[in-house]
Scaffold this motif. Structure first.
Motif, mmCIF file in Angstrom:
data_model
loop_
_atom_site.group_PDB
_atom_site.id
_atom_site.type_symbol
_atom_site.label_atom_id
_atom_site.label_comp_id
_atom_site.label_asym_id
_atom_site.label_seq_id
_atom_site.Cartn_x
_atom_site.Cartn_y
_atom_site.Cartn_z
ATOM 1 N N ARG A 1 0.826 -1.222 0.000
ATOM 2 C CA ARG A 1 0.000 0.000 0.000
ATOM 3 C C ARG A 1 0.859 1.270 0.000
ATOM 4 N N HIS A 2 1.999 1.230 0.664
ATOM 5 C CA HIS A 2 2.882 2.406 0.687
ATOM 6 C C HIS A 2 3.449 2.679 -0.704
ATOM 7 N N ILE A 3 3.840 1.606 -1.377
ATOM 8 C CA ILE A 3 4.384 1.746 -2.734
ATOM 9 C C ILE A 3 3.301 2.211 -3.700
ATOM 10 N N VAL A 4 2.083 1.703 -3.538
ATOM 11 C CA VAL A 4 0.974 2.106 -4.422
ATOM 12 C C VAL A 4 0.694 3.600 -4.282
ATOM 13 N N VAL A 5 0.630 4.108 -3.061
ATOM 14 C CA VAL A 5 0.383 5.544 -2.853
ATOM 15 C C VAL A 5 1.519 6.366 -3.461
ATOM 16 N N ALA A 6 2.750 5.963 -3.222
ATOM 17 C CA ALA A 6 3.894 6.685 -3.796
ATOM 18 C C ALA A 6 3.889 6.601 -5.324
ATOM 19 N N ALA A 7 3.475 5.457 -5.868
ATOM 20 C CA ALA A 7 3.390 5.295 -7.325
ATOM 21 C C ALA A 7 2.343 6.232 -7.914
ATOM 22 N N ILE A 8 1.199 6.353 -7.246
ATOM 23 C CA ILE A 8 0.147 7.264 -7.722
ATOM 24 C C ILE A 8 0.666 8.700 -7.718
ATOM 25 N N TRP A 9 1.321 9.095 -6.638
ATOM 26 C CA TRP A 9 1.904 10.448 -6.551
ATOM 27 C C TRP A 9 2.870 10.679 -7.719
ATOM 28 N N THR A 10 3.745 9.709 -7.937
ATOM 29 C CA THR A 10 4.801 9.848 -8.942
ATOM 30 C C THR A 10 4.222 9.935 -10.350
ATOM 31 N N LEU A 11 3.282 9.068 -10.675
ATOM 32 C CA LEU A 11 2.690 9.083 -12.018
ATOM 33 C C LEU A 11 1.797 10.310 -12.212
ATOM 34 N N LEU B 1 10.777 5.941 -16.754
ATOM 35 C CA LEU B 1 11.675 6.061 -15.609
ATOM 36 C C LEU B 1 10.876 5.952 -14.311
ATOM 37 N N SER B 2 9.676 6.505 -14.298
ATOM 38 C CA SER B 2 8.794 6.356 -13.130
ATOM 39 C C SER B 2 8.451 4.888 -12.896
ATOM 40 N N ILE B 3 8.112 4.183 -13.958
ATOM 41 C CA ILE B 3 7.772 2.757 -13.837
ATOM 42 C C ILE B 3 8.971 1.982 -13.306
ATOM 43 N N LEU B 4 10.157 2.263 -13.837
ATOM 44 C CA LEU B 4 11.378 1.609 -13.356
ATOM 45 C C LEU B 4 11.605 1.904 -11.873
ATOM 46 N N SER B 5 11.422 3.151 -11.474
ATOM 47 C CA SER B 5 11.629 3.554 -10.080
ATOM 48 C C SER B 5 10.657 2.845 -9.142
ATOM 49 N N ILE B 6 9.412 2.725 -9.567
ATOM 50 C CA ILE B 6 8.391 2.034 -8.769
ATOM 51 C C ILE B 6 8.736 0.550 -8.660
ATOM 52 N N ALA B 7 9.089 -0.068 -9.787
ATOM 53 C CA ALA B 7 9.444 -1.494 -9.789
ATOM 54 C C ALA B 7 10.672 -1.756 -8.923
ATOM 55 N N LEU B 8 11.666 -0.897 -9.032
ATOM 56 C CA LEU B 8 12.875 -1.032 -8.224
ATOM 57 C C LEU B 8 12.544 -0.951 -6.738
ATOM 58 N N SER B 9 11.701 -0.021 -6.387
ATOM 59 C CA SER B 9 11.278 0.125 -5.002
ATOM 60 C C SER B 9 10.566 -1.139 -4.517
ATOM 61 N N TYR B 10 9.713 -1.672 -5.338
ATOM 62 C CA TYR B 10 8.977 -2.890 -4.984
ATOM 63 C C TYR B 10 9.942 -4.058 -4.758
ATOM 64 N N PHE B 11 10.842 -4.269 -5.701
ATOM 65 C CA PHE B 11 11.736 -5.430 -5.612
ATOM 66 C C PHE B 11 12.811 -5.279 -4.535
ATOM 67 N N LEU B 12 13.333 -4.077 -4.338
ATOM 68 C CA LEU B 12 14.381 -3.892 -3.343
ATOM 69 C C LEU B 12 13.867 -3.949 -1.902
ATOM 70 N N THR B 13 12.569 -3.765 -1.736
ATOM 71 C CA THR B 13 12.003 -3.825 -0.386
ATOM 72 C C THR B 13 11.162 -5.069 -0.154
ATOM 73 N N SER B 14 11.169 -5.988 -1.099
ATOM 74 C CA SER B 14 10.341 -7.203 -0.949
ATOM 75 C C SER B 14 10.799 -8.061 0.230
ATOM 76 N N ALA B 15 12.080 -8.077 0.531
ATOM 77 C CA ALA B 15 12.577 -8.873 1.664
ATOM 78 C C ALA B 15 11.994 -8.360 2.967
ATOM 79 N N SER B 16 11.889 -7.040 3.130
ATOM 80 C CA SER B 16 11.324 -6.501 4.373
ATOM 81 C C SER B 16 9.834 -6.816 4.469
ATOM 82 N N ARG B 17 9.131 -6.890 3.332
ATOM 83 C CA ARG B 17 7.711 -7.256 3.360
ATOM 84 C C ARG B 17 7.536 -8.708 3.754
#
Length: 191
Positions: free
Chosen positions: A130-140, A172-188
């Motif tokens: 949910r945090h990534i989704v909100v940030a993704a909406i802001w970014t796009l 670049l926004s899509i890449l940034s969102i995807a990177l955020s998702y994958f780099l933080t998946s371990a903490s999730r």
């Protein structure tokens, strides 16, 4: 060794001060563009300083061992995006104009550092989807404001390429969102 440095309180305070000063300078850099901007767009015009503001807020909380996941998601995505974006726009300016001012090189160094620092702290963000989704909406949404309502930063020699830059920025926004998702998946997965 890197983990020790990233978590050292003195280093965190130094990083906080550097980012705070950089954020203030960044907002000052946008002063002329903001003077010609409709108030409804104010929050969306100074992209890089707002990204570094998110990271500065993250650092303030992180120093006191607190997490602010929505701010962390916004910081990670926007720091990487606008850090990379500014480096590439200045490189394009160098290619088209054949030269770049010292400010252009300074912007490349500082924005490159922005992109890297946001990623270095990825293991310490406490992000859920949910945090990534909100940030993704802001970014796009910001991309729409920049390229549909023409509120993007002004690079005089690049104005003929706004459609291409807008298209690049979206991906670049899509890449940034995807990177955020994958780099933080371990903490999730832990939480």
């Amino acid at each position: 060794m890197i983990k020790y440095i990233l978590l050292d309180r003195r280093f965190l305070i130094l990083l906080f001060v550097i980012n705070l000063l950089g954020t203030i300078y960044g907002y000052m850099w946008y002063e002329s563009q903001l003077s010609e901007t409709l108030p409804i767009f104010f929050i969306f015009v100074p992209d890089s300083p707002t990204a570094s503001l998110f990271f500065t807020i993250f650092l303030l909380f992180f120093i006191f061992r607190k997490n602010v996941p929505y701010i962390e998601a916004l910081a990670m995505i926007t720091l990487f995006k606008y850090g990379v974006w500014a480096v590439i726009m200045n490189l394009l300016t160098l290619i088209i104009d054949g030269s770049l001012s010292w400010q252009g090189y300074m912007l490349m160094a500082s924005h490159g550092a922005m992109a890297i620092q946001g990623l270095l702290y990825a293991p310490y963000y406490k992000l859920k989807l949910r945090h990534i989704v909100v940030a993704a909406i802001w970014t796009l949404h910001n991309d729409v404001i920049d390229y549909v309502f023409e509120q993007m930063p002004v690079y005089a020699s690049l104005t003929n390429y706004m459609n291409e830059i807008g298209y690049f920025t979206f991906w670049l926004s899509i890449l940034s969102i995807a990177l955020s998702y994958f780099l933080t998946s371990a903490s999730r997965q832990k939480g």
